[in-house]
Design a protein around this motif. Sequence first.
Motif, short mmCIF file in Angstrom:
data_model
loop_
_atom_site.label_atom_id
_atom_site.label_comp_id
_atom_site.label_asym_id
_atom_site.label_seq_id
_atom_site.Cartn_x
_atom_site.Cartn_y
_atom_site.Cartn_z
N GLY A 57 -3.33 -1.98 -7.04
CA GLY A 57 -2.28 -3.20 -6.41
C GLY A 57 -1.80 -1.86 -5.48
O GLY A 57 -1.08 -2.63 -4.20
N LEU A 58 -0.66 -1.59 -6.56
CA LEU A 58 0.27 -0.85 -6.44
C LEU A 58 0.01 0.53 -4.83
O LEU A 58 0.57 0.26 -3.87
CB LEU A 58 1.84 -0.16 -6.97
N VAL B 166 1.34 1.17 -0.77
CA VAL B 166 1.02 1.96 -0.72
C VAL B 166 0.94 2.93 -0.04
O VAL B 166 0.69 3.32 1.68
CB VAL B 166 1.46 3.23 -1.96
N ALA B 167 -0.93 3.00 -0.18
CA ALA B 167 -2.18 3.57 1.28
C ALA B 167 -1.85 2.56 2.39
O ALA B 167 -1.99 3.01 3.37
CB ALA B 167 -3.60 3.84 0.23
N ARG B 168 -1.76 1.49 2.61
CA ARG B 168 -1.66 0.60 3.60
C ARG B 168 -0.67 0.36 4.81
O ARG B 168 0.02 1.15 5.56
CB ARG B 168 -1.65 -1.20 2.93
N THR B 169 0.73 0.49 3.66
CA THR B 169 1.43 1.17 4.11
C THR B 169 1.65 2.47 4.82
O THR B 169 1.83 2.50 6.11
CB THR B 169 3.38 0.96 3.38
N ALA B 170 0.48 3.17 4.74
CA ALA B 170 1.27 4.98 4.94
C ALA B 170 0.31 4.88 6.34
O ALA B 170 0.41 5.53 7.24
CB ALA B 170 0.77 5.73 4.14
N VAL B 171 -0.56 3.51 5.97
CA VAL B 171 -1.94 3.38 7.37
C VAL B 171 -1.04 3.23 8.55
O VAL B 171 -1.45 3.42 9.63
CB VAL B 171 -3.09 3.73 7.04
N VAL B 172 -0.69 2.30 8.09
CA VAL B 172 0.08 1.61 9.17
C VAL B 172 0.79 2.25 9.77
O VAL B 172 1.49 2.38 11.00
CB VAL B 172 0.39 0.31 8.23
N ALA B 173 1.90 3.00 8.85
CA ALA B 173 3.20 3.45 9.77
C ALA B 173 2.40 4.95 10.59
O ALA B 173 3.01 5.31 11.39
CB ALA B 173 3.91 4.93 8.55
#
Length: 95
Positions: free
Chosen positions: A3-4, A8-15
């Motif tokens: 989940g972590l 982190v991957a989701r945040t990296a994609v959005v950023a």
Amino acid sequence: MPGLLRGVARTAVVAGTATAVSNRVSRRQQGRWAAQQQYQEPAPRSASYAEAPTPPPAPDMSGKIEQLKQLGELKEQGILTEAEFEEQKRRLLQG
């Protein structure tokens, strides 16, 4: 732990997406301003009064609309949750 990693991957994609869109919008605006300056002739200056500072340019709404579309696509793909989508949308519209 998975989940972590997903978060982190989701945040990296959005950023990364936001950065890429922001950079593309900035380059497009700079190109437009450069083209406008080529066609504008300088206005004669009067020495009798000080020139007023020019206001900052209005924000380009087409760039924000494009970013909102990309956020919506990320939400539809399941990369963003509803809460994450709303937070990113709020940040985009405020800044």
